[in-house]
Design a protein around this motif. Structure first.
Motif, mmCIF file in Angstrom:
data_model
loop_
_atom_site.group_PDB
_atom_site.id
_atom_site.type_symbol
_atom_site.label_atom_id
_atom_site.label_comp_id
_atom_site.label_asym_id
_atom_site.label_seq_id
_atom_site.Cartn_x
_atom_site.Cartn_y
_atom_site.Cartn_z
ATOM 1 N N THR A 1 1.073 -0.902 0.230
ATOM 2 C CA THR A 1 -0.004 0.337 0.340
ATOM 3 C C THR A 1 1.150 1.604 0.270
ATOM 4 O O THR A 1 1.841 0.881 0.073
ATOM 5 N N ALA A 2 0.060 2.558 -0.687
ATOM 6 C CA ALA A 2 0.680 3.559 -0.501
ATOM 7 C C ALA A 2 1.548 3.471 0.553
ATOM 8 O O ALA A 2 3.174 5.012 1.510
ATOM 9 N N ASP A 3 1.519 3.936 2.083
ATOM 10 C CA ASP A 3 2.258 4.205 3.184
ATOM 11 C C ASP A 3 2.458 2.904 3.656
ATOM 12 O O ASP A 3 3.688 3.170 5.028
ATOM 13 N N GLY A 4 2.670 1.947 3.099
ATOM 14 C CA GLY A 4 4.148 0.624 2.694
ATOM 15 C C GLY A 4 3.552 -0.245 4.235
ATOM 16 O O GLY A 4 4.294 -1.465 5.135
ATOM 17 N N ARG A 5 2.361 -0.093 4.842
ATOM 18 C CA ARG A 5 1.744 -0.674 6.055
ATOM 19 C C ARG A 5 1.552 -2.354 6.130
ATOM 20 O O ARG A 5 1.805 -3.020 6.390
ATOM 21 N N TYR A 6 0.745 -2.549 4.704
ATOM 22 C CA TYR A 6 -0.126 -3.570 4.587
ATOM 23 C C TYR A 6 0.705 -4.292 2.873
ATOM 24 O O TYR A 6 1.462 -3.007 1.845
ATOM 25 N N LEU A 7 0.860 -5.147 2.940
ATOM 26 C CA LEU A 7 1.128 -5.710 2.053
ATOM 27 C C LEU A 7 0.280 -6.708 1.259
ATOM 28 O O LEU A 7 -0.258 -7.797 1.441
ATOM 29 N N LEU A 8 -0.274 -6.405 -0.400
ATOM 30 C CA LEU A 8 -1.097 -7.293 -0.652
ATOM 31 C C LEU A 8 -0.346 -8.429 -2.134
ATOM 32 O O LEU A 8 0.484 -7.973 -2.912
ATOM 33 N N THR A 9 -0.555 -9.487 -1.886
ATOM 34 C CA THR A 9 -0.480 -10.598 -2.924
ATOM 35 C C THR A 9 -1.002 -11.528 -3.624
ATOM 36 O O THR A 9 -2.868 -11.589 -3.153
ATOM 37 N N THR A 10 -0.778 -11.342 -4.513
ATOM 38 C CA THR A 10 -2.572 -12.227 -5.918
ATOM 39 C C THR A 10 -1.966 -13.536 -5.357
ATOM 40 O O THR A 10 -0.740 -14.346 -4.880
ATOM 41 N N GLU A 11 -3.313 -13.912 -4.801
ATOM 42 C CA GLU A 11 -3.167 -15.835 -5.020
ATOM 43 C C GLU A 11 -4.518 -16.467 -5.387
ATOM 44 O O GLU A 11 -5.424 -15.342 -6.477
ATOM 45 N N ASN A 12 -4.365 -18.092 -5.990
ATOM 46 C CA ASN A 12 -5.300 -19.153 -6.438
ATOM 47 C C ASN A 12 -5.537 -19.555 -5.404
ATOM 48 O O ASN A 12 -4.969 -20.035 -4.335
ATOM 49 N N ASP A 13 -6.897 -19.720 -4.870
ATOM 50 C CA ASP A 13 -7.972 -20.459 -4.477
ATOM 51 C C ASP A 13 -8.279 -21.336 -5.656
ATOM 52 O O ASP A 13 -9.656 -21.282 -5.937
ATOM 53 N N PHE A 14 -6.888 -22.546 -4.780
ATOM 54 C CA PHE A 14 -7.410 -23.590 -6.048
ATOM 55 C C PHE A 14 -8.625 -24.225 -6.186
ATOM 56 O O PHE A 14 -9.080 -25.273 -7.360
ATOM 57 N N GLU A 15 -9.012 -24.522 -4.689
ATOM 58 C CA GLU A 15 -9.895 -25.420 -4.948
ATOM 59 C C GLU A 15 -11.338 -24.307 -5.170
ATOM 60 O O GLU A 15 -12.726 -25.553 -6.081
ATOM 61 N N VAL B 1 -4.303 -10.137 2.323
ATOM 62 C CA VAL B 1 -3.672 -8.953 3.072
ATOM 63 C C VAL B 1 -2.319 -8.945 3.930
ATOM 64 O O VAL B 1 -3.262 -9.730 4.882
ATOM 65 N N TRP B 2 -1.110 -8.906 3.803
ATOM 66 C CA TRP B 2 -0.184 -8.821 5.504
ATOM 67 C C TRP B 2 0.088 -7.700 6.347
ATOM 68 O O TRP B 2 0.267 -6.932 5.556
ATOM 69 N N ASP B 3 0.094 -7.692 7.628
ATOM 70 C CA ASP B 3 0.379 -6.811 8.367
ATOM 71 C C ASP B 3 1.578 -6.436 8.539
ATOM 72 O O ASP B 3 2.359 -7.336 9.184
ATOM 73 N N ARG B 4 2.820 -5.551 8.211
ATOM 74 C CA ARG B 4 4.209 -5.423 8.382
ATOM 75 C C ARG B 4 4.238 -5.267 9.600
ATOM 76 O O ARG B 4 5.541 -6.062 9.973
ATOM 77 N N ALA B 5 4.117 -4.077 10.024
ATOM 78 C CA ALA B 5 3.703 -4.043 11.744
ATOM 79 C C ALA B 5 3.169 -4.737 12.835
ATOM 80 O O ALA B 5 3.929 -4.242 13.774
ATOM 81 N N GLU B 6 2.849 -5.993 12.364
ATOM 82 C CA GLU B 6 2.540 -7.327 13.050
ATOM 83 C C GLU B 6 3.537 -8.454 12.075
ATOM 84 O O GLU B 6 3.042 -9.280 12.183
ATOM 85 N N GLY B 7 5.127 -7.199 12.285
ATOM 86 C CA GLY B 7 5.539 -9.045 11.417
ATOM 87 C C GLY B 7 5.117 -9.316 10.232
ATOM 88 O O GLY B 7 5.220 -11.309 10.482
ATOM 89 N N TYR B 8 4.242 -9.067 9.698
ATOM 90 C CA TYR B 8 3.819 -9.837 8.657
ATOM 91 C C TYR B 8 2.707 -10.526 8.895
ATOM 92 O O TYR B 8 2.785 -11.409 8.100
ATOM 93 N N ALA B 9 1.594 -10.326 9.974
ATOM 94 C CA ALA B 9 0.357 -11.123 10.131
ATOM 95 C C ALA B 9 -0.191 -11.199 9.148
ATOM 96 O O ALA B 9 -0.204 -9.908 7.974
ATOM 97 N N ARG B 10 -0.782 -12.420 8.488
ATOM 98 C CA ARG B 10 -1.760 -12.227 7.782
ATOM 99 C C ARG B 10 -2.692 -11.903 7.845
ATOM 100 O O ARG B 10 -3.406 -12.431 9.417
ATOM 101 N N ILE B 11 -3.829 -10.347 7.751
ATOM 102 C CA ILE B 11 -4.780 -10.503 7.992
ATOM 103 C C ILE B 11 -6.405 -10.467 7.514
ATOM 104 O O ILE B 11 -7.202 -10.248 8.107
ATOM 105 N N ASP B 12 -5.956 -10.749 6.313
ATOM 106 C CA ASP B 12 -7.122 -10.751 5.357
ATOM 107 C C ASP B 12 -7.083 -10.491 3.765
ATOM 108 O O ASP B 12 -5.782 -11.567 3.683
ATOM 109 N N ASP B 13 -8.232 -11.216 3.326
ATOM 110 C CA ASP B 13 -8.090 -11.574 1.730
ATOM 111 C C ASP B 13 -8.977 -10.723 1.477
ATOM 112 O O ASP B 13 -10.525 -10.989 1.801
ATOM 113 N N LEU B 14 -9.027 -9.819 -0.638
ATOM 114 C CA LEU B 14 -10.041 -9.784 -0.866
ATOM 115 C C LEU B 14 -9.819 -10.415 -2.584
ATOM 116 O O LEU B 14 -9.313 -11.129 -2.244
ATOM 117 N N PRO B 15 -11.143 -10.015 -2.791
ATOM 118 C CA PRO B 15 -11.583 -10.454 -3.977
ATOM 119 C C PRO B 15 -10.664 -9.718 -4.865
ATOM 120 O O PRO B 15 -10.473 -8.639 -4.901
#
Length: 360
Positions: A114-128, A136-150
């Motif tokens: 994200t523009a503020d650098g807080r979150y990393l967004l990753t492209t993923e396949n839900d293959f099932e 969505v990964w939170d850098r401030a929390e050690g890159y904890a995964r916190i969410d996902d979006l369509p």
């Protein structure tokens, strides 16, 4: 602890509190590039002349990386259908952390902060489910995964942060499953699209390909200084019938599809591996490792300008009015009116992309 999407969106202001070691302290690294070597796979930090600054081992084949917008830090991704991502300190190449895609997911080789650098967004396949998702990964929390979006489609390959703070997603429409490696399961029903997300991750405008070219998988993205988005495509049918492999789009307008004269276009073999606008925004280039060539177009008119042959070329990055390329023979070249070899690494076969660091 799982964070809700509302909390993810509401907490962006906290990014200003993150510790920062800026890019000025990183020294010389200008690019990241993954490569295959005789001893396995590695990620390299290169200076502007292509000389190695650092390298670190990768668990398997790499693809691309996401550079943090303020901090001398980046995340390098596995090639599809890989499941790892390496967080590294770009001052010295030290590994900070390793991320793993959730069960039932794999990465597509790309991500964006994200523009503020807080979150990393990753492209993923839900293959099932055969669905594209954005992790969505939170850098401030050690890159904890916190969410996902369509992602807005199937097979989201690259996600690109735009100059307005939103994102573009290349939904390539390839439904694949790790049990079948990279076999396309939905060739007859593919519907690639270019999806725009706002800064909060909500889907906005979507650009669908015409039905006649529904097999043209949108894979890679670039943005010009004036906001125009370019997208590179890979034709999934007979390469001799391949349509244009370069699309240009401005928000609110229809996409334009441009190609070199037919005889030269056919030499691309239906495959565009990377895309970049020149730093001044006047030109846009696509590469083809299958065709061993780079083709350059006028970014305003779409007119074909020139072609250069480079064996097994794929990686592209912008210079002021020119381009940097990497290829499978280990060379890093400057492409302007000619091809000039800047550095030669004969023991490395560069992978698909070269990622700028100091120019982000």
């Amino acid at each position: 602890m799982q964070t809700t999407r509302r909390a993810f969106l509401a907490s962006a202001a906290a990014a200003s509190l993150l510790p920062r070691t800026g890019w000025a302290a990183a020294g010389d690294p200008a690019y990241l590039a993954a490569a295959a070597t005789g001893e396995g796979f590695r990620l390299y930090g290169l200076d502007e002349g292509g000389i190695e600054i650092f390298s670190l081992p990768l668990p398997d084949r790499g693809h691309a990386a996401a550079a943090h917008p303020q901090v001398a830090e980046a995340v390098a991704f596995a090639r599809r259908p890989g499941t790892f991502a390496i967080v590294l300190d770009c001052r010295d190449g030290a590994q900070i952390a390793e991320l793993a895609s959730p069960e039932g997911r794999h990465f597509y080789g790309h991500g964006a902060f994200t523009a503020d650098g807080r979150y990393l967004l990753t492209t993923e396949n839900d293959f099932e489910k055969g669905e594209g998702r954005i992790g969505v990964w939170d850098r401030a929390e050690g890159y904890a995964r916190i969410d996902d979006l369509p992602s807005g489609g199937i097979g989201p390959h690259e996600i690109l942060r735009l100059r307005d703070g939103g994102f573009a997603v290349a939904n390539g429409a390839l439904d694949t499953h790790p049990d079948s490696d990279r076999v396309i399961l939905n060739l007859a029903t593919m519907q690639p699209n270019l999806t725009y997300l706002d800064a909060k991750g909500a889907i906005g405008e979507q650009v669908m390909l015409p039905a006649a070219i529904h097999s043209n998988s949108i894979r890679h993205l670039a943005q010009a200084p004036d906001g125009q988005v370019g997208f590179a495509m890979q034709w999934q049918e007979d390469m001799l019938t391949a349509p244009a492999l370069l699309g240009l789009h401005r928000r609110g307008d229809a996409a334009r599809f441009v190609a070199a004269p037919d005889a030269l276009h056919r030499k691309m073999q239906g495959y565009a591996g990377s895309i970049a606008f020149s730093g001044d925004g006047t030109r846009v280039a696509i590469s083809s490792p299958k065709g061993s060539r780079v083709q350059v177009f006028d970014a305003t008119s779409g007119a074909f300008l020139l072609e250069r042959e480079i064996a097994d070329v794929c990686g592209l990055a912008a210079l002021e009015s020119d381009f940097i390329t990497t290829d499978g023979t280990g060379k890093l070249c400057r492409l302007d009116t000619a091809v000039r070899v800047l550095a030669d690494h004969p023991t490395e076969a560069w992978d698909n992309h070269i990622v700028p660091l100091l120019r982000i």
